[in-house]
Design a protein around this motif. Structure first.
Motif, PDB file in Angstrom:
ATOM      1  N   GLY A   1      59.584 -98.413  37.777  1.00 57.46           N
ATOM      2  CA  GLY A   1      58.322 -98.951  38.240  1.00 57.46           C
ATOM      3  C   GLY A   1      57.659 -98.089  39.293  1.00 57.46           C
ATOM      4  N   GLY A   2      56.336 -98.057  39.260  1.00 51.13           N
ATOM      5  CA  GLY A   2      55.587 -97.406  40.321  1.00 51.13           C
ATOM      6  C   GLY A   2      55.205 -95.968  40.090  1.00 51.13           C
ATOM      7  N   ASP A   3      55.546 -95.400  38.944  1.00 52.45           N
ATOM      8  CA  ASP A   3      55.137 -94.035  38.639  1.00 52.45           C
ATOM      9  C   ASP A   3      53.769 -94.096  37.964  1.00 52.45           C
ATOM     10  N   TRP A   4      52.746 -93.548  38.618  1.00 51.92           N
ATOM     11  CA  TRP A   4      51.397 -93.506  38.054  1.00 51.92           C
ATOM     12  C   TRP A   4      50.948 -92.077  37.791  1.00 51.92           C
ATOM     13  N   SER A   5      51.896 -91.141  37.684  1.00 52.05           N
ATOM     14  CA  SER A   5      51.539 -89.744  37.431  1.00 52.05           C
ATOM     15  C   SER A   5      50.787 -89.614  36.113  1.00 52.05           C
ATOM     16  N   THR A   6      49.840 -88.681  36.082  1.00 55.48           N
ATOM     17  CA  THR A   6      49.162 -88.390  34.828  1.00 55.48           C
ATOM     18  C   THR A   6      50.036 -87.486  33.972  1.00 55.48           C
ATOM     19  N   ASP A   7      49.873 -87.635  32.664  1.00 57.31           N
ATOM     20  CA  ASP A   7      50.581 -86.777  31.711  1.00 57.31           C
ATOM     21  C   ASP A   7      52.093 -86.948  31.804  1.00 57.31           C
ATOM     22  N   ARG A   8      52.530 -88.183  32.028  1.00 59.04           N
ATOM     23  CA  ARG A   8      53.948 -88.522  31.994  1.00 59.04           C
ATOM     24  C   ARG A   8      54.081 -89.776  31.143  1.00 59.04           C
ATOM     25  N   LEU A   9      55.118 -89.843  30.329  1.00 62.98           N
ATOM     26  CA  LEU A   9      55.169 -90.801  29.227  1.00 62.98           C
ATOM     27  C   LEU A   9      55.016 -92.262  29.670  1.00 62.98           C
ATOM     28  N   VAL A  10      55.875 -92.742  30.566  1.00 63.99           N
ATOM     29  CA  VAL A  10      55.838 -94.157  30.929  1.00 63.99           C
ATOM     30  C   VAL A  10      54.543 -94.539  31.636  1.00 63.99           C
ATOM     31  N   PRO A  11      54.084 -93.793  32.648  1.00 65.27           N
ATOM     32  CA  PRO A  11      52.795 -94.149  33.253  1.00 65.27           C
ATOM     33  C   PRO A  11      51.644 -94.132  32.248  1.00 65.27           C
ATOM     34  N   ASP A  12      51.633 -93.131  31.359  1.00 63.94           N
ATOM     35  CA  ASP A  12      50.587 -93.094  30.332  1.00 63.94           C
ATOM     36  C   ASP A  12      50.663 -94.339  29.452  1.00 63.94           C
ATOM     37  N   ALA A  13      51.881 -94.755  29.108  1.00 67.65           N
ATOM     38  CA  ALA A  13      52.045 -95.951  28.276  1.00 67.65           C
ATOM     39  C   ALA A  13      51.562 -97.196  29.000  1.00 67.65           C
ATOM     40  N   MET A  14      51.930 -97.347  30.260  1.00 66.81           N
ATOM     41  CA  MET A  14      51.537 -98.542  30.996  1.00 66.81           C
ATOM     42  C   MET A  14      50.014 -98.610  31.174  1.00 66.81           C
TER      43      MET A  14
END
Length: 379
Positions: free
Chosen positions: A206-219
């Motif tokens: 939880g808490g990763d909002w980086s661009t161009d990273r799989l889970v944040p992009d999915a969320m």
């Protein structure tokens, strides 16, 4: 904290070691650094952070109030004087160096900045550290991508060659070489600190909002009710919850401080073999757990080179540190989706995140799967 210092037989860290201990944590405003900050705070460490400002008001650092209970300092590790001042202010016993430019694709856009942060930033931290009078241990956090990826089907081991095709991966290999050179040149004399590096796989949580990273992009896509676009669904990665490698870094620091140079050098902290799965497996499960109309599609455009297969051999950490990943891939995905769902519905995210931390620490003691923070935001 819910786990006492006497309940450590099956744990991967000793909370009593960290109580009152002075720690300098670089990169504390980032994704992995914020989880480490909260964990150290829960254990009563005297933590000093040095990092760039958090990336927006929705960052993990901000929504959890991670600055509470620590000394929060904004600064750039590319500036040696800034790092020296932070080291002098903290007078640390332990240094955890997590500050980095941590993404592959942005490293193609800004290779100079990536090398400046990941290579010279590491030089600056180690240069300042060698003059710190009370220092006992330094853990430099790099990446599984530091290895020269030759397409091996076997897990990469700590003595394998450093390398990296893209600027990010290569800069992490360079950071490993810098760490090794500083350790052999300056940190093997009597009464000097002991230096090691930690290499982990693709962390989620939880808490990763980086661009161009799989889970944040999915969320972001699922929240916006748009399809997630995937570059390479067949690529295999070692997926792990962020707490597993962070606990590994802390355990490594404990051993460096208490047992010395026998634990210096590089260490892999990757997931169990069953967590090394294709991107398709991850996004299918994320969409199912999120529910509703969550979906993904393949992006057929041209993209920079990315390794198709990469895994770590963590035998050394298991045999010598007694470290093992605590969370299965299913548990890691459950915790991750639960965090974003809680955030989306306006839950108290400091309470929720610390709850997840304590659930994992209890699991380390009892060998029971964490449940109370994966079911609902109010749990």
């Amino acid at each position: 904290m819910d786990v006492g210092p006497g309940e450590v037989e099956a744990m991967v860290i000793d909370p009593s070691f960290w109580r009152g201990r002075r720690v300098l944590l670089t990169g504390h405003t980032g994704f992995k650094g914020s989880w480490a900050s909260l964990l150290l705070s829960e254990m009563g460490a005297e933590t000093y952070g040095l990092a760039l400002p958090p990336d927006g008001t929705d960052s993990l650092f901000e929504v959890t109030g991670a600055a509470d209970g620590m000394s929060h300092s904004v600064g750039d590790i590319r500036d040696l004087d800034v790092v020296r001042a932070a080291m002098e202010r903290a007078r640390p016993e332990i240094v955890l160096h997590m500050a980095a430019q941590a993404l592959v694709r942005p490293s193609y856009e800004d290779p100079v900045g990536t090398y400046a942060t990941n290579v010279m930033g590491t030089v600056h931290v180690l240069e300042a550290a060698r003059h710190a009078p009370d220092l006992q241990a330094v853990v430099v956090v790099t990446s599984d991508k530091c290895y020269e990826n030759v397409g091996s089907l076997w897990g990469y081991r700590e003595p394998d060659m450093m390398g990296g095709h893209d600027p990010y991966s290569n800069s992490k290999g360079c950071a490993e070489l810098v760490t090794s050179a500083y350790r052999r040149s300056f940190f093997q004399r009597p009464n000097t600190a002991h230096i090691a590096s930690g290499r982990a796989g693709n962390v989620i949580g939880g808490g990763d909002w980086s661009t161009d990273r799989l889970v944040p992009d999915a969320m972001r896509a699922f929240i916006a009710d748009t399809p997630l676009r995937i570059r390479n669904p067949a690529a295999v990665r070692p997926w792990q919850h962020v707490l597993d490698p962070v606990l590994g870094y802390l355990r490594l620091a404990e051993h460096l401080a208490t047992a010395g140079d026998a634990f210096a050098g590089g260490w892999n902290f990757g997931p169990a073999a069953e967590s090394e799965v294709p991107v398709r497996h991850i996004v299918d499960n994320l969409a199912r757990k999120w529910g509703g109309t969550a979906r993904w599609e393949q992006d057929g455009g041209e993209h920079p080179h990315e390794a198709a297969y990469l895994k770590l051999d963590c035998t050394k950490a298991a045999a010598r540190l007694g470290w093992r990943p605590l969370l299965s891939l299913e548990e890691a995905l459950d915790m991750t989706v639960a965090w974003y769902a809680a955030c989306h519905t306006g839950a108290d995210m400091r309470r929720f995140t610390i709850g997840q931390i304590n659930d994992v620490l209890r699991q380390a003691h009892s060998h029971a799967a964490p449940t109370s923070r994966t079911a609902s935001p109010s749990g």
